[in-house]
Design a protein around this motif. Structure first.
Motif, PDB file in Angstrom:
ATOM      1  N   GLY A  63       0.926  -1.310   0.002  1.00 60.81           N
ATOM      2  CA  GLY A  63      -0.227   0.194  -0.170  1.00 60.81           C
ATOM      3  C   GLY A  63       1.001   1.441   0.345  1.00 60.81           C
ATOM      4  N   VAL A  64       0.300   2.201  -0.726  1.00 59.40           N
ATOM      5  CA  VAL A  64       1.334   3.436  -0.975  1.00 59.40           C
ATOM      6  C   VAL A  64       0.124   4.624  -0.268  1.00 59.40           C
ATOM      7  N   ILE A  65       0.384   5.349   0.443  1.00 56.36           N
ATOM      8  CA  ILE A  65      -0.441   6.411   0.768  1.00 56.36           C
ATOM      9  C   ILE A  65       0.270   7.940   0.386  1.00 56.36           C
ATOM     10  N   LEU A  66      -0.365   8.347  -0.517  1.00 52.00           N
ATOM     11  CA  LEU A  66       0.229   9.876  -0.947  1.00 52.00           C
ATOM     12  C   LEU A  66      -0.385  11.013  -0.651  1.00 52.00           C
ATOM     13  N   PRO A  67      -0.568  12.116  -0.165  1.00 49.21           N
ATOM     14  CA  PRO A  67      -0.807  13.251  -0.339  1.00 49.21           C
ATOM     15  C   PRO A  67      -1.416  13.972  -0.571  1.00 49.21           C
ATOM     16  N   THR A  68      -1.134  14.013  -2.021  1.00 53.07           N
ATOM     17  CA  THR A  68      -2.113  14.247  -3.165  1.00 53.07           C
ATOM     18  C   THR A  68      -0.922  13.821  -4.858  1.00 53.07           C
ATOM     19  N   VAL A 182       5.299  26.861   5.445  1.00 50.92           N
ATOM     20  CA  VAL A 182       3.836  26.157   5.062  1.00 50.92           C
ATOM     21  C   VAL A 182       4.104  25.670   7.008  1.00 50.92           C
ATOM     22  N   ASP A 183       2.645  25.385   6.729  1.00 57.72           N
ATOM     23  CA  ASP A 183       2.673  24.739   8.984  1.00 57.72           C
ATOM     24  C   ASP A 183       3.658  24.224   9.007  1.00 57.72           C
ATOM     25  N   GLU A 184       3.527  24.314  10.346  1.00 55.84           N
ATOM     26  CA  GLU A 184       4.489  23.409  10.732  1.00 55.84           C
ATOM     27  C   GLU A 184       5.177  22.261  11.656  1.00 55.84           C
ATOM     28  N   THR A 185       3.493  21.250  11.045  1.00 59.91           N
ATOM     29  CA  THR A 185       3.323  20.058  11.378  1.00 59.91           C
ATOM     30  C   THR A 185       3.719  19.271  10.442  1.00 59.91           C
ATOM     31  N   ASP A 186       3.999  19.521   9.703  1.00 62.36           N
ATOM     32  CA  ASP A 186       4.862  18.951   8.842  1.00 62.36           C
ATOM     33  C   ASP A 186       6.308  19.498   8.705  1.00 62.36           C
ATOM     34  N   ARG A 187       6.888  18.833  10.216  1.00 59.63           N
ATOM     35  CA  ARG A 187       8.113  18.741  10.594  1.00 59.63           C
ATOM     36  C   ARG A 187       9.848  19.112   9.085  1.00 59.63           C
ATOM     37  N   SER A 188       9.152  18.256   8.179  1.00 59.30           N
ATOM     38  CA  SER A 188      10.541  19.002   6.826  1.00 59.30           C
ATOM     39  C   SER A 188       9.917  19.666   5.914  1.00 59.30           C
ATOM     40  N   VAL A 189       8.805  19.849   5.709  1.00 58.55           N
ATOM     41  CA  VAL A 189       8.000  21.241   4.844  1.00 58.55           C
ATOM     42  C   VAL A 189       8.801  22.180   5.575  1.00 58.55           C
ATOM     43  N   ALA A 216       1.506  29.447   3.579  1.00 58.95           N
ATOM     44  CA  ALA A 216       1.133  29.385   3.198  1.00 58.95           C
ATOM     45  C   ALA A 216       0.610  27.373   2.959  1.00 58.95           C
ATOM     46  N   ILE A 217      -0.498  27.344   1.997  1.00 62.23           N
ATOM     47  CA  ILE A 217      -0.380  25.886   2.030  1.00 62.23           C
ATOM     48  C   ILE A 217      -0.406  25.030   1.057  1.00 62.23           C
ATOM     49  N   PHE A 218      -0.080  23.951   0.396  1.00 61.35           N
ATOM     50  CA  PHE A 218       0.263  23.923  -0.757  1.00 61.35           C
ATOM     51  C   PHE A 218       0.609  23.762  -2.021  1.00 61.35           C
ATOM     52  N   ASP A 219      -0.245  25.107  -2.260  1.00 58.98           N
ATOM     53  CA  ASP A 219      -0.338  25.041  -3.877  1.00 58.98           C
ATOM     54  C   ASP A 219      -0.543  26.486  -4.484  1.00 58.98           C
ATOM     55  N   ILE A 220      -0.763  26.884  -5.861  1.00 58.71           N
ATOM     56  CA  ILE A 220      -0.064  27.972  -6.479  1.00 58.71           C
ATOM     57  C   ILE A 220      -0.936  29.243  -5.853  1.00 58.71           C
ATOM     58  N   PRO A 238      10.366  43.678   0.871  1.00 58.64           N
ATOM     59  CA  PRO A 238      12.356  42.838   0.492  1.00 58.64           C
ATOM     60  C   PRO A 238      12.606  42.535  -1.463  1.00 58.64           C
ATOM     61  N   THR A 239      13.771  42.052  -1.072  1.00 58.09           N
ATOM     62  CA  THR A 239      14.642  41.720  -2.441  1.00 58.09           C
ATOM     63  C   THR A 239      14.998  40.485  -3.113  1.00 58.09           C
ATOM     64  N   ALA A 240      14.427  39.464  -2.677  1.00 55.03           N
ATOM     65  CA  ALA A 240      14.481  38.337  -2.769  1.00 55.03           C
ATOM     66  C   ALA A 240      13.605  37.689  -1.837  1.00 55.03           C
ATOM     67  N   VAL A 241      12.681  36.515  -2.450  1.00 54.89           N
ATOM     68  CA  VAL A 241      12.254  35.875  -1.614  1.00 54.89           C
ATOM     69  C   VAL A 241      12.133  34.063  -2.018  1.00 54.89           C
ATOM     70  N   PHE A 242      12.341  33.669  -0.864  1.00 51.35           N
ATOM     71  CA  PHE A 242      12.640  32.117  -0.725  1.00 51.35           C
ATOM     72  C   PHE A 242      11.299  31.556  -0.662  1.00 51.35           C
ATOM     73  N   ALA A 243      10.409  30.499  -1.427  1.00 51.02           N
ATOM     74  CA  ALA A 243       9.376  29.536  -0.615  1.00 51.02           C
ATOM     75  C   ALA A 243      10.297  28.542  -1.114  1.00 51.02           C
ATOM     76  N   VAL A 244       8.347  27.771   0.013  1.00 54.08           N
ATOM     77  CA  VAL A 244       9.415  26.157  -0.133  1.00 54.08           C
ATOM     78  C   VAL A 244       9.015  24.811  -0.459  1.00 54.08           C
ATOM     79  N   THR A 245       7.581  25.759  -1.457  1.00 50.47           N
ATOM     80  CA  THR A 245       7.964  24.329  -2.580  1.00 50.47           C
ATOM     81  C   THR A 245       7.577  25.565  -4.099  1.00 50.47           C
ATOM     82  N   ASP A 246       8.184  24.708  -5.113  1.00 47.72           N
ATOM     83  CA  ASP A 246       7.741  26.042  -6.095  1.00 47.72           C
ATOM     84  C   ASP A 246       6.340  25.889  -6.935  1.00 47.72           C
ATOM     85  N   ARG A 247       5.671  25.266  -6.288  1.00 42.69           N
ATOM     86  CA  ARG A 247       4.317  25.809  -6.442  1.00 42.69           C
ATOM     87  C   ARG A 247       3.533  26.688  -5.892  1.00 42.69           C
ATOM     88  N   LEU A 248       4.811  27.671  -4.968  1.00 43.38           N
ATOM     89  CA  LEU A 248       4.824  28.296  -3.887  1.00 43.38           C
ATOM     90  C   LEU A 248       4.933  30.015  -4.904  1.00 43.38           C
TER      91      LEU A 248
END
Length: 328
Positions: A63-68, A182-189, A216-220, A238-248
């Protein structure tokens, strides 16, 4: 359809010998092996998977469980898992939580009822309820993307990747760097990528304006809205922004363009993910490649090792690479 008894009679061996041959579960002499193999090839006998699973108590299904299920990250992870499992005759059963934490719990129970041989969970959080559930499953489990005590995990080096990309922005002359997380309950991201950003900013003795840090959440669209909040709430831009995912990051770039701001001339943008679209947005996106297909392969190897009771690693830390493009 032929039975094992009939094959045994045709090969002049015992039923138990045929069973051992089919299940690869014990000694079968070379002579008997050749006779059984000859009968199977001549008759075109195909073992019933259901009957085989009853005998071996294995379904050969993981079984493989995916978030999306629709993201490029998920598709690459699944490709890695499937390619590795197929080598050993395993199939996968996919479950999509659609970022619903309750469904993570539900699917763990459902897949166990379906008697899968193991579960690979691409986890989005490490909340106590989920960790406890995983630890009590009494079933081979591998986690991708999060680390859970006592559970085999395949994790990304989120802290150092985030720190390196923030350092790169500083090296390019940026001192006012915003952050979309994104929300810190997601320890990694949520937690470790934010921690990497703050670590780099602190080491360079750079101030972090509280309005520059948005969740934010995980969408554009969420990235778009987070960038809007940064620009409308900040007296100093700011002169730059770092977003934690490409979609963001792509959402942030969309808002900047709407406001007539040029990327990277007015505001640089960087992210993590190395999605295919990151190459084709204008300007192309500076990002981090996490080798998601390799994550899937490593998770599959570990689940097979656990099932076969051979040596496996409790934690695998994957490498990454910075991809420098035109958005910085």
């Amino acid at each position: 359809m032929l039975t094992i008894k009939e094959i045994a009679e045709m090969a002049n061996v015992s039923r138990s010998t045929v069973s051992r041959f089919l299940n690869d579960s014990g000694y079968v002499s070379e002579e008997a092996r050749k006779r059984i193999d000859k009968v199977i090839k001549e008759t075109g006998y195909i073992p019933s998977e259901h009957a085989k699973s009853l005998r071996t108590k294995k379904t050969k299904v993981i079984g493989v469980i995916l978030p999306t299920i629709h993201t490029e990250t998920s598709s690459k992870i699944v490709a890695g898992i499937d390619n590795e499992l197929a080598k050993q005759g395993y199939q996968i059963l996919l479950a999509n939580t659609n970022l619903d934490k309750e469904k993570e719990i539900e699917y763990l129970d459902l897949l166990k009822v379906r008697q899968v041989d193991g579960i690979i969970l691409v986890a989005t959080n490490t909340e106590e309820r989920l960790v406890k559930k995983v630890q009590e499953m009494n079933l081979p489990i591998v986690i991708i993307g999060q680390h859970m005590p006592g559970v085999t995990s395949v994790v990304y080096d989120d802290f150092h990747a985030s720190k390196e990309i923030t350092n790169y922005l500083v090296e390019k002359g940026h001192k006012k760097i915003a952050f979309i997380g994104v929300d810190e309950t997601d320890r990694s991201v949520g937690y470790f990528r934010k921690k990497g950003y703050y670590s780099a900013m602190n080491e360079h003795r750079l101030e972090v304006n509280s309005t520059w840090v948005q969740t934010a959440i995980f969408d554009i669209d969420s990235g778009y809205k987070a960038m809007k909040r940064i620009l409308t709430k900040s007296s100093i831009l700011p002169t730059a922004v770092f977003a934690v995912t490409d979609r963001l990051a792509i959402g942030a770039m969309s808002y900047l363009k709407e406001q007539g701001l040029l990327v990277p001339d007015d505001i640089a943008v960087a992210s993590i993910g190395a999605s295919e679209i990151s190459r084709y947005v204008d300007p192309s996106l500076t990002t981090v490649d996490y080798h998601n297909e390799m994550a899937g392969k490593q998770a599959a190897k570990q689940i097979l090792a656990i099932i076969s009771k051979t040596e496996y690693q409790e934690k695998i830390l994957l490498n990454y690479r910075l991809i420098i493009r035109n958005s910085v």
